[in-house]
Design a protein around this motif. Structure first.
Motif, mmCIF file in Angstrom:
data_model
loop_
_atom_site.group_PDB
_atom_site.id
_atom_site.type_symbol
_atom_site.label_atom_id
_atom_site.label_comp_id
_atom_site.label_asym_id
_atom_site.label_seq_id
_atom_site.Cartn_x
_atom_site.Cartn_y
_atom_site.Cartn_z
ATOM 1 N N TYR A 428 0.846 -1.198 0.000
ATOM 2 C CA TYR A 428 0.000 0.000 0.000
ATOM 3 C C TYR A 428 0.884 1.251 0.000
ATOM 4 C CZ TYR A 428 -3.116 3.592 2.008
ATOM 5 O OH TYR A 428 -3.821 4.735 2.242
ATOM 6 N N ASN A 429 1.910 1.241 0.820
ATOM 7 C CA ASN A 429 2.793 2.410 0.898
ATOM 8 C C ASN A 429 3.469 2.682 -0.437
ATOM 9 O OD1 ASN A 429 2.088 2.606 3.537
ATOM 10 N ND2 ASN A 429 3.988 1.763 4.362
ATOM 11 N N GLY A 430 3.721 1.631 -1.179
ATOM 12 C CA GLY A 430 4.383 1.781 -2.466
ATOM 13 C C GLY A 430 3.486 2.381 -3.545
ATOM 14 N N GLY A 431 2.224 2.454 -3.315
ATOM 15 C CA GLY A 431 1.294 3.009 -4.306
ATOM 16 C C GLY A 431 -0.082 2.410 -4.097
ATOM 17 N N HIS A 432 -1.092 3.288 -4.008
ATOM 18 C CA HIS A 432 -2.444 2.793 -3.781
ATOM 19 C C HIS A 432 -3.448 3.668 -4.513
ATOM 20 C CE1 HIS A 432 -1.432 5.524 -0.370
ATOM 21 N NE2 HIS A 432 -2.546 6.095 -0.785
ATOM 22 N N ILE A 433 -4.681 3.230 -4.524
ATOM 23 C CA ILE A 433 -5.749 3.983 -5.182
ATOM 24 C C ILE A 433 -5.954 5.287 -4.410
ATOM 25 C CG2 ILE A 433 -8.199 3.952 -5.793
ATOM 26 C CD1 ILE A 433 -7.974 0.928 -6.102
ATOM 27 N N PRO A 434 -5.989 6.435 -5.097
ATOM 28 C CA PRO A 434 -6.112 7.719 -4.395
ATOM 29 C C PRO A 434 -7.311 7.722 -3.439
ATOM 30 C CG PRO A 434 -5.701 8.082 -6.723
ATOM 31 C CD PRO A 434 -5.897 6.615 -6.551
ATOM 32 N N PRO A 518 -5.209 5.655 -11.906
ATOM 33 C CA PRO A 518 -4.393 6.482 -11.021
ATOM 34 C C PRO A 518 -3.961 5.790 -9.724
ATOM 35 C CG PRO A 518 -6.647 7.300 -11.182
ATOM 36 C CD PRO A 518 -6.477 6.288 -12.247
ATOM 37 N N VAL A 519 -2.717 6.060 -9.339
ATOM 38 C CA VAL A 519 -2.132 5.492 -8.134
ATOM 39 C C VAL A 519 -1.385 6.616 -7.436
ATOM 40 C CG1 VAL A 519 -0.318 3.945 -7.343
ATOM 41 C CG2 VAL A 519 -1.920 3.157 -9.074
ATOM 42 N N THR A 520 -1.367 6.613 -6.111
ATOM 43 C CA THR A 520 -0.686 7.667 -5.391
ATOM 44 C C THR A 520 0.018 7.079 -4.177
ATOM 45 O OG1 THR A 520 -0.976 9.760 -4.250
ATOM 46 C CG2 THR A 520 -2.735 8.178 -4.002
ATOM 47 N N THR A 521 0.912 7.870 -3.567
ATOM 48 C CA THR A 521 1.513 7.446 -2.290
ATOM 49 C C THR A 521 1.014 8.356 -1.166
ATOM 50 O OG1 THR A 521 3.430 8.792 -2.838
ATOM 51 C CG2 THR A 521 3.600 6.447 -3.296
ATOM 52 N N GLU A 522 0.175 9.330 -1.526
ATOM 53 C CA GLU A 522 -0.341 10.239 -0.498
ATOM 54 C C GLU A 522 -1.338 9.538 0.408
ATOM 55 O OE1 GLU A 522 -1.983 13.911 -1.989
ATOM 56 O OE2 GLU A 522 -0.290 14.022 -3.375
ATOM 57 N N LEU A 523 -1.359 9.972 1.670
ATOM 58 C CA LEU A 523 -2.310 9.371 2.597
ATOM 59 C C LEU A 523 -3.622 10.171 2.566
ATOM 60 C CD1 LEU A 523 -0.048 8.483 5.619
ATOM 61 C CD2 LEU A 523 -0.892 7.015 3.789
ATOM 62 N N PRO A 524 -4.734 9.496 2.729
ATOM 63 C CA PRO A 524 -6.023 10.201 2.660
ATOM 64 C C PRO A 524 -6.335 10.922 3.960
ATOM 65 C CG PRO A 524 -6.378 7.912 3.178
ATOM 66 C CD PRO A 524 -4.902 8.073 3.016
ATOM 67 N N GLN A 525 -7.328 11.792 3.893
ATOM 68 C CA GLN A 525 -7.807 12.449 5.098
ATOM 69 C C GLN A 525 -9.120 11.782 5.466
ATOM 70 O OE1 GLN A 525 -7.712 16.636 5.091
ATOM 71 N NE2 GLN A 525 -5.511 16.437 4.852
ATOM 72 N N ALA A 526 -9.278 11.436 6.723
ATOM 73 C CA ALA A 526 -10.551 10.842 7.135
ATOM 74 C C ALA A 526 -10.988 11.455 8.449
ATOM 75 C CB ALA A 526 -10.400 9.334 7.282
ATOM 76 N N GLN A 527 -12.270 11.742 8.533
ATOM 77 C CA GLN A 527 -12.806 12.286 9.773
ATOM 78 C C GLN A 527 -13.603 11.211 10.458
ATOM 79 O OE1 GLN A 527 -14.905 15.880 8.766
ATOM 80 N NE2 GLN A 527 -13.202 17.064 9.592
ATOM 81 N N LYS A 528 -13.466 11.175 11.745
ATOM 82 C CA LYS A 528 -14.160 10.151 12.513
ATOM 83 C C LYS A 528 -15.673 10.289 12.305
ATOM 84 C CE LYS A 528 -13.738 7.988 16.895
ATOM 85 N NZ LYS A 528 -14.498 8.132 18.068
ATOM 86 N N SER A 529 -16.344 9.143 12.227
ATOM 87 C CA SER A 529 -17.800 9.192 12.105
ATOM 88 C C SER A 529 -18.393 8.404 13.272
ATOM 89 C CB SER A 529 -18.236 8.570 10.784
ATOM 90 O OG SER A 529 -17.929 7.201 10.781
#
Lengths: 667, 174
Positions: A428-434, A518-529
């Motif tokens: 996952y760290n090497g590349g994942h779905i944005p 598309p593939v990215t190495t950026e981490l997503p932003q998630a808000q607690k629900s």
């Protein structure tokens, strides 16, 4: 031959939209001309005052029916280019009755109300608003109505078929009934002094004669053709089905091999795979043809000699064979088990076979091999799939189910789409779905009541979802690497939570990557629900429930572990073997590999396989493996892809069953 | 033009001729689109669109409407529905039948008629979702294909209609 938008799968193209609009114009124009812009006139039929509705409607039905039958009789259009609605008797009876009440109350139906509105009728506007409200009402209560909606679903059924008549014979009856009703209506209207303009008029007489002649013409054509070709009528369809059932349309590889070696005249073997595959390897003496060209290239060979179709498997040849049968070919056969079977049963060297062979058999195999291989070399066998993996199409998913990469790529930005990669952290760290998050399927499991590797209870699962910021209405896509059952295990968590829209990415991450999405190495932003905790699920069963139903009728236990564990040859637990009466269907049998991409097999193929194991969609099926992991994949396939209604999951699995010495075991 | 306006509406077309034109339209729909005529689908999709304007997340996550995706209007039967309105408008205009009114019997009140129209609409809208079609999609298009379920639907529509006709007859009393 006409290709329709439906046949070309282009009903959602803008050309189709424009065409639909133009057809709508003609539709609205004819309705208004008939006087259907007036509710009073429409309601007339229910008080035997004005029978226009009956006259217009049944005239339209018989004209279109005759037109369709002539078009298909003359070969203008083929069945596969037409959309046939299924017969769902329960829903259609209840719906028809309610609709009738609504029709007489409102004195409009949906189409005529549009015309009424165009004519300035305010009651039409109110009716349309009501119809919109009724539709919303249906949507809101769909959960409760689902059973009724599918009640009595018999698939596509024709009335003539149900009555054992030919299509043209039934059509003639329809025309006769319609004409009787027309004359009756005219007489009625005349008696009531409200109309009856056409009673015994030259117009209605000639109209009736023309309709009858057209219907008779069709019957004559059908009769003339019946001798030459079996297509069309009910009898021929049942003949075809009977042949299929008795496998008379199959030719065994051994028989084909012997016939080819004898160089039988009139035998034509056709390879319907791609040209590349044909060039790679084909059965000696076979000719290549693409499926689309078959009707043209085989013209004139109806019922002359023997035609054998093959591909790697049997699905495509079977389809082609059915299509040809409908065109009048009764001499087309398909090769049992396809090229794969041929390689195994004919060309596999005697030395590699597991059965004990007599000398004669060995000699026969050697003669086949020398004829079909020339020298003693193994063919460049196409390992499994029939075709290279096609690029995915942006088809919207049917939740819960499979999600096409192309669809996900198009919808990736949407706020309610949540992608969860069930892959190793390093990958996952090497590349994942944005936008995707990464979890291990093991995060959702733990010790429950002393048994390890159990799916966690819903309050813990809801906690995981809340941390990931997932909301109940989200569309969740689960992504695996090379093991679909990693994703399906997480899917079980969503199923337990009663989540509505979740699915697994068809082909997983490798297919996503292969299609260069598309593939990215950026981490997503998630808000607690705050994911709500539902009541316990109803699909997880305990050993007690299984014991109670062990001998129940209409109850199947599927053990999806590898066969050597099922038979007890291999044992990793306290005891070996299987639950008494359980059937074995290794979960790996549902998979197919295209290079790096692992996929579930095509749904039709899976449907066939499970149909032979489980009597009906209403049969109760208990699925288990060792820990519930592999079983989750079979659960997903049966419950969501194939629509089995009562699929249960024995999560504790063989780990528990083997350890409880009081439980019976079969070997 | 002035002379024409002073004239009353033109008589309706011979119903059998109108039926032939309608039948040929349906045939064209089958031969070009590959599917028959439809009207209730268009209404339901417009309703889904309007509802999602009010409560977008609710519609998106609902099982029935949700399956139509984010743009429920992007469907051929919605375009056909607009076509029906357009065709009706052209025909009503040419035949001088365009007239704003609530059609009812002289003794019936407007309110009574509109309440029945609304209730009838709700039932018809609901039932056509349940049966996957209305008089156009099932009774007309399906019957022309001789589909068993569509013919059953057609019979049930008339059965339901005749059964209820007596109870709502007052809206047409003159």
């Amino acid at each position: 031959m006409i290709s329709t938008f439906f046949g070309l799968d282009a009903l959602s193209s803008s050309a189709a939209m424009l065409t639909a609009f133009v057809i709508g114009l003609a539709f609205g124009f004819s309705l208004e001309q008939a006087g259907f812009g007036s509710s009073r006139r429409l309601a007339g039929i229910f008080y035997f005052r004005d029978m226009t509705v009956l006259k217009v409607m049944f005239t339209a039905v018989i004209v279109a029916m005759l037109g369709l039958q002539y078009a298909s009789e003359l070969g203008l259009i083929k069945e596969e280019h037409l959309f046939f609605m299924p017969s769902i008797y329960g829903a259609q009876i209840v719906g028809g009755l309610i609709f009738g009440v609504g029709f007489v109350m409102g004195a409009w139906c949906p189409g005529t109300a549009a015309v009424g509105l165009a004519s300035g009728r305010l009651d039409a506007l109110v009716f349309l608003a009501g119809a919109g409200i009724g539709s919303i009402f249906f949507n809101e209560f769909f959960g409760l109505l689902k059973g009724l909606y599918a009640w009595g679903d018999r698939g596509v059924r024709f009335a003539w078929q149900d009555l054992g008549l030919s299509a043209s014979g039934f059509g003639f009856l329809m025309v006769a009934v319609a004409l009787l009703m027309f004359w009756g209506s005219e007489y009625l209207e005349k008696r009531r002094a409200a109309g009856g303009t056409y009673w015994r008029s030259p117009f209605l007489r000639s109209f009736s004669v023309v309709m009858i002649l057209l219907a008779l013409g069709l019957m004559a054509m059908d009769g003339r053709v019946a001798g030459e070709r079996p297509a069309g009528g009910a009898a021929s369809t049942s003949a075809m089905l009977a042949e299929i059932e008795s496998a008379k349309d199959h030719m065994e590889p051994e028989e084909l091999a012997d016939r080819l070696m004898r160089r039988e005249p009139g035998l034509m073997v056709i390879d319907i795979r791609s040209a590349e595959e044909y060039a790679g390897f084909h059965i000696r003496g076979a000719v290549p043809m693409s499926m689309a060209d078959l009707p043209e290239l085989l013209a004139g060979r109806e019922n002359q000699g023997i035609i054998v179709l093959y591909s790697n498997g049997m699905t495509h040849p079977a389809q082609a064979r059915d299509a040809l049968f409908r065109m009048g070919f009764t001499n087309v056969y398909i090769l049992t088990d396809g090229l794969v079977g041929f390689l195994d049963r004919i060309l596999k060297p005697a030395s590699l076979r597991t059965d004990l062979l007599s000398e004669e058999q060995t000699a026969r195999i050697n003669s086949w091999r020398s004829y079909f291989l020339g020298a003693d070399k193994t063919p460049a066998a196409p390992a499994e799939p029939e075709k290279p993996l096609a690029v995915s199409q942006p088809v919207p998913p049917a939740w819960p189910g499979l999600v096409e990469p192309a669809w996900l790529a198009e919808n990736l930005g949407s706020a309610d789409i949540r992608v969860i990669e069930v892959r190793a952290q390093a990958q996952y760290n090497g590349g994942h779905i944005p936008g995707s998050v990464c979890v291990s399927h093991d995060n959702f499991r733990g010790v429950v009541a002393g048994i390890s590797s159990m799916l966690q209870p819903s309050e813990l699962l809801a906690g995981h979802m809340s941390l990931m910021g997932i909301k109940p209405a989200d569309q969740v896509v689960l992504v695996y690497d090379d093991k679909p059952h990693d994703a399906t295990l997480v899917a079980m968590a969503f199923a337990r939570l009663g989540h509505g829209r979740f699915g697994i990415l068809n082909g997983g991450f490798p297919r996503w990557a292969q299609e260069k999405r598309p593939v990215t190495t950026e981490l997503p932003q998630a808000q607690k629900s705050q994911y709500p905790v539902p009541a316990p699920d109803t699909f997880t069963v305990t050993y007690k429930q299984i014991m109670e139903n062990l001998k129940a009728p209409n109850h199947v236990i599927l053990d999806v572990r590898p066969t050597e564990y099922y038979t007890g040859e291999k044992v990793d637990e306290a005891r070996g073997g299987h639950i008494p009466g359980a059937k074995n269907r290794p979960y790996t049998d549902d998979l197919v590999k295209y290079g790096k991409v692992t996929m579930l097999k095509p749904t039709e193929e899976l449907a066939k396989a499970y149909a032979s194991l489980v009597p009906s969609k209403q049969t109760t099926v208990v699925i288990h493996c060792r820990t519930g992991h592999q079983a989750s994949q079979t659960f997903f396939v049966m419950r969501y892809l194939l629509g089995y209604e009562r699929v249960l999951w024995y999560d504790a699995g063989w780990t528990e069953w083997a350890a409880r010495s009081e439980l019976p075991v079969e070997k | 033009m002035i002379m024409k306006e002073s004239m009353g509406p033109k008589p309706y077309m011979n119903p059998y001729l109108a039926g032939v034109i309608l039948g040929l339209t349906l045939l064209a729909s089958y031969l070009i689109l590959g599917a028959g005529l439809g009207a209730s689908s268009g209404i339901a999709r417009i309703a889904a669109y309007l509802e999602s304007g009010l409560v977008p997340s609710h519609v998106g996550s609902s099982e029935y409407f949700g399956a139509w995706g984010k743009e429920p209007l992007n469907y051929y039967l919605v375009y056909m529905f607009f076509g029906v309105f357009g065709g009706g408008l052209v025909s009503a205009f040419l035949s001088r039948r365009l007239q704003f009114q609530v059609e009812r019997g002289r003794k019936a009140s407007i309110k009574f008629r509109l309440v029945l129209a609304l209730a009838g609409g709700v039932l018809a809208g609901f039932a056509s979702r349940l049966a996957q079609g209305c008089t156009s999609g099932q009774a007309l298009s399906g019957s022309a294909m001789l589909l068993s379920g569509s013919l059953v639907f057609l019979i049930c529509v008339f059965a339901g209609g005749y059964a209820a006709a007596w109870f709502v007859r007052r809206q047409w009393h003159d």
